[in-house]
Motif scaffolding. Structure first.
Motif, short mmCIF file in Angstrom:
data_model
loop_
_atom_site.label_atom_id
_atom_site.label_comp_id
_atom_site.label_asym_id
_atom_site.label_seq_id
_atom_site.Cartn_x
_atom_site.Cartn_y
_atom_site.Cartn_z
N LEU A 160 -11.27 -24.31 9.88
CA LEU A 160 -11.07 -23.61 8.61
C LEU A 160 -11.59 -24.48 7.49
O LEU A 160 -11.31 -25.69 7.46
N VAL A 161 -12.35 -23.89 6.57
CA VAL A 161 -12.79 -24.58 5.36
C VAL A 161 -12.40 -23.72 4.16
O VAL A 161 -12.69 -22.52 4.12
N ILE A 162 -11.74 -24.35 3.19
CA ILE A 162 -11.28 -23.67 1.97
C ILE A 162 -11.91 -24.35 0.76
O ILE A 162 -11.89 -25.57 0.65
N GLY A 163 -12.48 -23.55 -0.15
CA GLY A 163 -12.93 -24.05 -1.44
C GLY A 163 -12.01 -23.52 -2.52
O GLY A 163 -11.59 -22.36 -2.48
N PHE A 164 -11.69 -24.37 -3.52
CA PHE A 164 -10.69 -23.98 -4.52
C PHE A 164 -10.84 -24.81 -5.79
O PHE A 164 -11.56 -25.83 -5.81
N PHE A 165 -10.18 -24.39 -6.84
CA PHE A 165 -10.10 -25.16 -8.08
C PHE A 165 -8.87 -26.06 -8.02
O PHE A 165 -7.78 -25.62 -7.65
N GLY A 170 -14.10 -19.93 13.75
CA GLY A 170 -13.98 -20.60 12.47
C GLY A 170 -13.81 -19.60 11.34
O GLY A 170 -14.18 -18.43 11.47
N ILE A 171 -13.24 -20.08 10.24
CA ILE A 171 -13.04 -19.26 9.05
C ILE A 171 -13.45 -20.05 7.82
O ILE A 171 -13.06 -21.22 7.66
N LEU A 172 -14.24 -19.42 6.97
CA LEU A 172 -14.57 -19.96 5.66
C LEU A 172 -13.89 -19.10 4.60
O LEU A 172 -14.07 -17.89 4.57
#
Length: 216
Positions: free
Chosen positions: A135-140, A103-105
C-alpha cells in the motif's frame, strides 16, 4: 456525492494542471514504483484521477487498474491511455474479491475523507490485499489531524506518525516514508509505503486471512 461533484466541476482544469506523469515529483514516482511493481495480482490506483500514475505503473509492468468517482476523469484516462483498465467506482464500494489484490495506491485520494471514516477504509484495503500486499498513500502533512480549505473541497492534513499508527492498527507494517516541506507553492507532502500482514488479535498475534497467526 460532494467530492465527486466538486471534482467534476473542475475536471478539465485539473486534467490540464495535474494529468500527466511529468507533473508528479520524480521521488514520488520512484517510491510508488519500488513498492507497487513486481507484485502478483492487480494493483489498484484508487482515486486515479486522469489515470497518469496508473499508466506509469503499467509501463513498468504492473497490472494497474484505475478507479475514480469522477466519470470525466475515467473518460479522459481511457482516451489518454488506450488499453488501460479504468473504472468508475468509490473507495467504499469496491467490487474486488477479498485477497485478490497485490497492491493499492491511494495517492491523495484519502485527503477528503472525514477522519472518523479512515479506519474503516484502511480495513477494507486490508481485506482486498493478498498477504504481503503493498500500500502506498500520498497525503498532506500537518502537526494535527485537521481540515483545511482545499481548492476543490475540504481536505484534511495528517501528521505522518498518526497516519502510520492508523495503518499499524489496520494490520499494516510501514516500510518507507517520504516527506517534503512546503516550497512556497506546494503544501507539505508526505508518502507512506506499507505491507499488509493482518490485524492484531486480542492475544497480541497477527491474525492473517488464512487463519494462521504470525507473532509480531
Amino acid at each position: 456525492m460532494r467530492v465527486r461533484e466538486a471534482y467534476a466541476s473542475v475536471a478539465g482544469l485539473y486534467i490540464d494542471l495535474f494529468g500527466t506523469e511529468d507533473k508528479v515529483h520524480g521521488d514520488d514516482l520512484a517510491l510508488i514504483g519500488r513498492h507497487l511493481t513486481g507484485r502478483p495480482g492487480p494493483v489498484l490506483d484508487l482515486g486515479c484521477g486522469p489515470g497518469h500514475i496508473s499508466g506509469h505503473l503499467r509501463g513498468r509492468g504492473a497490472d494497474a487498474i484505475g478507479v475514480d468517482l469522477v466519470p470525466e476523469f475515467i473518460a479522459h484516462a481511457r482516451a489518454a491511455h488506450p488499453g488501460g483498465d479504468y473504472r468508475v467506482g468509490s473507495l467504499t464500494g469496491l467490487s474486488f474479491a477479498d485477497g485478490s489484490v497485490g497492491g493499492i495506491l491511494a495517492w491523495y485520494s484519502l485527503i477528503h475523507l472525514p477522519p472518523p471514516e479512515l479506519d474503516g477504509v484502511l480495513a477494507s484495503f486490508g481485506r482486498l490485499l493478498s498477504p504481503g500486499g503493498g500500500l502506498v498513500i500520498g497525503f498532506f502533512t500537518g502537526d494535527a489531524v485537521e481540515p483545511f480549505d482545499h481548492k476543490v473541497t475540504t481536505g484534511y492534513r495528517w501528521p505522518p506518525d498518526e497516519l502510520a499508527a492508523r495503518l499499524a492498527a489496520a494490520g499494516f507494517v510501514e516500510t518507507e516514508r517520504l516527506l517534503r516541506a512546503s516550497d512556497g507553492t506546494h503544501r507539505p507532502h508526505g508518502a507512506l509505503a506499507a505491507t499488509y500482514r493482518g490485524r492484531l488479535s486480542g492475544d497480541g498475534t497477527l491474525a492473517v486471512r488464512a487463519g494462521l497467526p504470525l507473532r509480531s
